[in-house]
Enzyme design. Structure first.
Site, short mmCIF file in Angstrom:
data_model
loop_
_atom_site.label_atom_id
_atom_site.label_comp_id
_atom_site.label_asym_id
_atom_site.label_seq_id
_atom_site.Cartn_x
_atom_site.Cartn_y
_atom_site.Cartn_z
N ASN A 1 -4.25 2.18 -13.52
CA ASN A 1 -3.28 1.28 -12.87
C ASN A 1 -1.90 1.91 -12.91
OD1 ASN A 1 -2.26 -1.16 -11.72
ND2 ASN A 1 -1.61 -1.84 -13.75
N LEU B 1 -6.72 -9.51 -12.24
CA LEU B 1 -7.32 -8.88 -13.41
C LEU B 1 -8.79 -8.61 -13.11
CD1 LEU B 1 -5.89 -11.03 -16.36
CD2 LEU B 1 -5.20 -8.73 -15.64
N MET C 1 -3.55 -7.12 -7.47
CA MET C 1 -2.92 -8.21 -8.21
C MET C 1 -3.88 -9.17 -8.92
SD MET C 1 0.06 -7.33 -8.06
CE MET C 1 1.37 -6.55 -7.13
N HIS D 1 2.13 0.80 -13.07
CA HIS D 1 2.93 -0.39 -13.38
C HIS D 1 4.41 -0.01 -13.44
CE1 HIS D 1 3.68 -4.39 -14.91
NE2 HIS D 1 4.55 -3.83 -15.74
N GLY E 1 0.79 -1.23 0.00
CA GLY E 1 0.00 0.00 0.00
C GLY E 1 0.82 1.28 0.00
N SER E 2 2.07 1.21 -0.47
CA SER E 2 2.85 2.45 -0.50
C SER E 2 2.26 3.43 -1.52
CB SER E 2 4.32 2.18 -0.79
OG SER E 2 4.49 1.68 -2.08
N ASN E 3 1.67 2.92 -2.59
CA ASN E 3 1.03 3.82 -3.55
C ASN E 3 -0.27 4.40 -2.99
OD1 ASN E 3 2.50 4.03 -6.28
ND2 ASN E 3 2.66 1.86 -5.74
C1 GRF Z 1 3.90 -1.30 -7.30
O1 GRF Z 1 5.21 -1.47 -7.76
C2 GRF Z 1 2.94 -1.26 -8.45
O2 GRF Z 1 3.47 -0.66 -9.59
C3 GRF Z 1 2.72 -2.72 -8.72
O3 GRF Z 1 2.66 -3.31 -7.45
C4 GRF Z 1 3.43 -2.53 -6.53
C5 GRF Z 1 2.54 -2.19 -5.38
O4 GRF Z 1 3.21 -1.62 -4.30
N1 GRF Z 1 1.54 -2.91 -9.52
P1 GRF Z 1 2.39 -0.99 -3.08
O5 GRF Z 1 1.45 -2.06 -2.57
O6 GRF Z 1 1.66 0.22 -3.57
O7 GRF Z 1 3.44 -0.64 -2.06
#
Ligand code: GRF
Length: 181
Positions: free
Chosen positions: A99, A84, A82, A101, A10-12
């Site tokens: 998304n 589809l 993770m 990536h 969940g860092s994003n």
């Molecule tokens: C990120 O690298 C994103 O691009 C990929 O999965 C990772 C998720 O990281 N799809 P986080 O859970 O947001 O830390």
């Protein structure tokens, strides 16, 4: 209003929250996703839609879409989600699923994009923000930014830092577009 789907750390998601974006709901396919803890710490409603509890992916995705709509979600962000998504879900949020990536798509789709770029020893990799369709990392590209592969030891860290800058920027722009319509 933004709904975020997560499966991992969940860092994003955290980057979206830190950027002050209007995240109103967080859902996961995994009960044990650490990202859900971040969402709860931010006081956000969370829900888990595990495949084990549904007849098939389509049914799970319909229930997930309904839950997001109930939370007034207009834009869906996949932040390390993770699975589809199936057509019944995509049809509920047309052109409104994004998304992030960790490669320059169409190079290195799939779960091991950073490792694959390292193994291929390309000169440049990067981050892509794209609209989601039924394929694996195949939807129209909204934004890409490149990074040199070297120094290899810090590639993962640099990719994630770029994701955390690019994703909130694109989401903010999309929210502004939604409002202007
Ligand atoms: C990120 O690298 C994103 O691009 C990929 O999965 C990772 C998720 O990281 N799809 P986080 O859970 O947001 O830390």
């Amino acid at each position: 209003m933004v709904g975020v789907l997560v499966s991992g750390h969940g860092s994003n998601l955290q980057a979206l929250l830190d950027a002050g974006l209007p995240v109103v709901a967080v859902a996961s396919n995994r009960r044990d996703a650490p990202a859900l803890e971040r969402a709860r710490a931010a006081g956000l409603p969370t829900a888990v839609f595990s495949l084990d509890c549904h007849a098939d992916r389509e049914e799970r995705d319909l229930v997930l879409a309904t839950w997001l709509e109930e939370q007034a979600v207009e834009l869906v962000v996949l932040a390390g989600y993770m699975h589809l998504l199936t057509k019944p879900f995509l049809d509920r949020f047309p052109e409104r699923i994004v998304n992030v990536h960790p490669s320059l798509l169409p190079a290195f789709p799939g779960l091991r994009a950073i490792e694959d770029a390292l193994a291929a020893n390309v000169e440049t990799t990067g981050v892509t923000i794209h609209l989601v369709d039924e394929g694996l990392d195949t939807g129209p590209v909204l934004r890409q930014e490149a990074l040199p592969l070297e120094p290899r030891a810090t590639l993962e860290e640099r990719i994630h830092a770029l994701e955390h800058r690019l994703l909130p920027t694109v989401v903010r722009e999309m929210m502004a577009e939604c409002r202007a319509r």
